[in-house]
Design an enzyme around this catalytic site. Structure first.
Site, short mmCIF file in Angstrom:
data_model
loop_
_atom_site.label_atom_id
_atom_site.label_comp_id
_atom_site.label_asym_id
_atom_site.label_seq_id
_atom_site.Cartn_x
_atom_site.Cartn_y
_atom_site.Cartn_z
N HIS A 1 14.85 -16.35 25.48
CA HIS A 1 14.35 -15.76 24.23
C HIS A 1 15.34 -14.78 23.60
CE1 HIS A 1 10.78 -15.13 21.65
NE2 HIS A 1 11.32 -13.95 21.43
N GLU B 1 7.76 -18.71 18.30
CA GLU B 1 7.06 -17.63 19.00
C GLU B 1 5.76 -17.26 18.29
OE1 GLU B 1 8.93 -13.79 19.11
OE2 GLU B 1 7.97 -13.26 21.00
N HIS C 1 1.46 -14.81 19.56
CA HIS C 1 2.28 -13.60 19.60
C HIS C 1 1.28 -12.48 19.89
CE1 HIS C 1 4.98 -10.30 18.15
NE2 HIS C 1 5.78 -10.98 18.94
N HIS D 1 3.12 -13.37 26.08
CA HIS D 1 2.26 -12.85 25.01
C HIS D 1 0.79 -13.28 25.07
CE1 HIS D 1 4.99 -10.68 22.24
NE2 HIS D 1 5.90 -11.56 22.58
N HIS E 1 9.86 -14.84 28.06
CA HIS E 1 10.36 -13.45 28.14
C HIS E 1 9.26 -12.51 28.62
CE1 HIS E 1 8.67 -13.94 24.13
NE2 HIS E 1 8.84 -12.67 23.80
ZN ZN Z 1 8.05 -11.56 22.13
#
Ligand code: ZN
Ligand code: NAG
Ligand code: NAG
Length: 444
Positions: free
Chosen positions: A39, A142, A169, A215, A236
């Site tokens: 990411h 994302e 997200h 997320h 990430h």
């Molecule tokens: Zn992020």
């Protein structure tokens, strides 16, 4: 006294020497195995700094960002999933258009810097870019808000080269809950995933798109780990036990990721590394050590989140610093195999598996290749053939009631139920009136 000084000199010499050895070895391993990062938000920086006018900048000299070409070279960054990110604020507004523009930025960057970046959409592409000393440039979208609850949009994103979708997200979509639900800042709207959200998981498996669980709420992590045929990624996210942020991954989920042969790519954002404003390289290595201890070296990767965050650790200031982190892992006793797994072997394994699942599930366009697959697997497992032929593009749109908002038209949906019942009520009244009228007329 003098002996002390000499001893001190010898000792510090030894320390410097061993640091050099680890760094040298890190660089050697990075020549043998591509470093793949999950990411990086450089495309969003292009939006913020230049409104996507790439001619207004030079990636060779750009200094404001964590990422530029000299830093990429120094960091031996061999493959990058660039984030096509647009803020949640765009949900129900222009999210799809803005996301397409971010996808376009990655395409244009590859055209502008053909000697340094290579557009990539597969595990094979990553290896081929590595052989050419270029950075394989992949795209991850994302946030599920970017598809505006439309599987057609998801499929066309895939056709534009998108290879992962982060399901949310930091906002709920009409079909998935985000991590803020776990902090109490947001409320659950889908009990994890709605039925449509579950169909989306199957559709991503069928397409061969990586499912990214960074997320999302913990409930979604667990549901997807059960539902998905293919391994999943955290592009990430770090380890919850080391820093108790709900953006990180708890130990029991780490173990499930291992069972599923997926990957957790460690985020370097200070707030997720130490749960404080400051952090250093050694704190990041602690996350690598923890994940290895709990779930094994086969689920670890790098997911720096560079250019997406405001605070990065001391010693990992930009993308040029990856080799220092690799050297630190070696200093902590990581074997060559373990380091290479984290660098790129794990992601390559996951990606290949996802590509394979997609090949299996989409194998009924009648090509010779697919016939072979169906034949071969139906011999092995009787059910596979049937389940495969059953899997076609999922065409049922999300229920209109789930996505009603002033910016969405309802073309294609049948008239709403209440509108329908109003009409039929009207018709009934009309008929009744006519009937009564007729009866009354007859009476007279
Ligand atoms: Zn992020
Ligand atoms: C890639 O770089 C290495 C070392 O920097 C060099 O030896 C090799 O020839 C390069 N390969 C190509 C295809 O440019
Ligand atoms: C990194 O930070 C920790 C505190 O979290 C500290 O103990 C350690 O000495 C620091 N390491 C380096 C190399 O600065």
């Amino acid at each position: 006294m003098i002996w002390c000084v000499i001893l001190l000199n010898v000792l510090s010499g030894f320390i410097i020497c061993s640091a050099d050895i680890n760094k040298e070895k890190a660089l050697r391993l990075m020549r043998e195995t591509p470093l793949i990062d999950g990411h990086n938000d450089l495309p969003w920086q292009m939006r913020q700094l230049f409104n996507n006018e790439l001619e207004k900048m030079d990636l060779n000299t750009l200094e404001k960002t964590h990422t530029n070409i000299p830093k990429i070279k120094a960091g031996r960054l061999s493959a990058q999933f660039w984030a096509a990110y647009v803020p949640c604020e765009s949900q129900y507004k222009d999210a799809v258009m803005k996301t397409v523009e971010q996808i376009d930025v990655v395409h244009r960057l590859c055209h502008l810097y053909p000697n340094d970046l290579m557009f990539a959409t597969s595990s094979d592409d990553i290896l081929s870019a590595f052989k050419q000393n270029k950075t394989a440039s992949l795209i991850g979208v994302e946030g599920g808000h970017s598809i505006d609850s439309s599987l057609g949009t998801l499929r066309m994103f895939y056709n534009l080269g998108v290879r992962y979708l982060t399901l949310t997200h930091s906002c709920n979509t009409p079909w998935a809950d985000n991590w803020l639900v776990d902090t109490g800042k947001d409320t659950s709207e889908n009990n994890g995933l709605s039925d449509f959200g579950k169909e989306l998981i199957r559709e991503m498996n069928r397409l061969g798109m990586l499912i990214d669980l960074a997320h999302v709420s913990e409930k979604v992590m667990n549901l997807v780990l059960e539902l998905s045929i293919a391994p999943v990624i955290f592009s990430h996210s770090s380890a919850y036990e080391v820093c108790k942020s709900k953006r990180n991954v708890p130990d029991d989920v780490l173990k499930k990721v291992a069972l599923k042969k997926g990957i957790v790519m460690v985020n370097f954002y200070n707030d997720y590394v130490t749960c404080q404003k400051t952090a250093n390289l050694s704190n990041v290595a602690d996350h690598f050590d923890h994940i290895k201890k709990v779930a094994g070296h086969e689920i670890i990767g790098f997911g720096g989140d560079y250019d997406g965050v405001s605070r990065v650790p001391e010693g990992l200031e930009d993308v040029s610093k990856y080799p220092d982190l690799v050297a630190e892992l070696l200093r902590r006793g990581w074997t060559d195999t373990e380091v290479k797994a984290a660098l790129g072997d794990n992601l390559l394994r996951v990606f290949r598996e996802v590509e394979k699942v997609s090949m299996l599930t989409s194998c009924f366009s009648i090509t010779k290749h697919c016939h072979y697959f169906i034949h071969y697997f139906s011999l092995l497992i009787f059910e596979v053939r049937d389940s495969m032929t059953a899997i076609k593009p999922y065409e049922v749109p999300i229920p209109y009631a789930d996505v009603v908002n002033p910016c969405r038209t309802m073309y294609g949906y049948p008239p709403q139920d209440n509108a329908g019942s109003m009409i039929s009520l009207g018709l009934h009244l009309l008929l009744l009136t006519l009937l009564l009228h007729g009866t009354i007329l007859q009476l007279f």
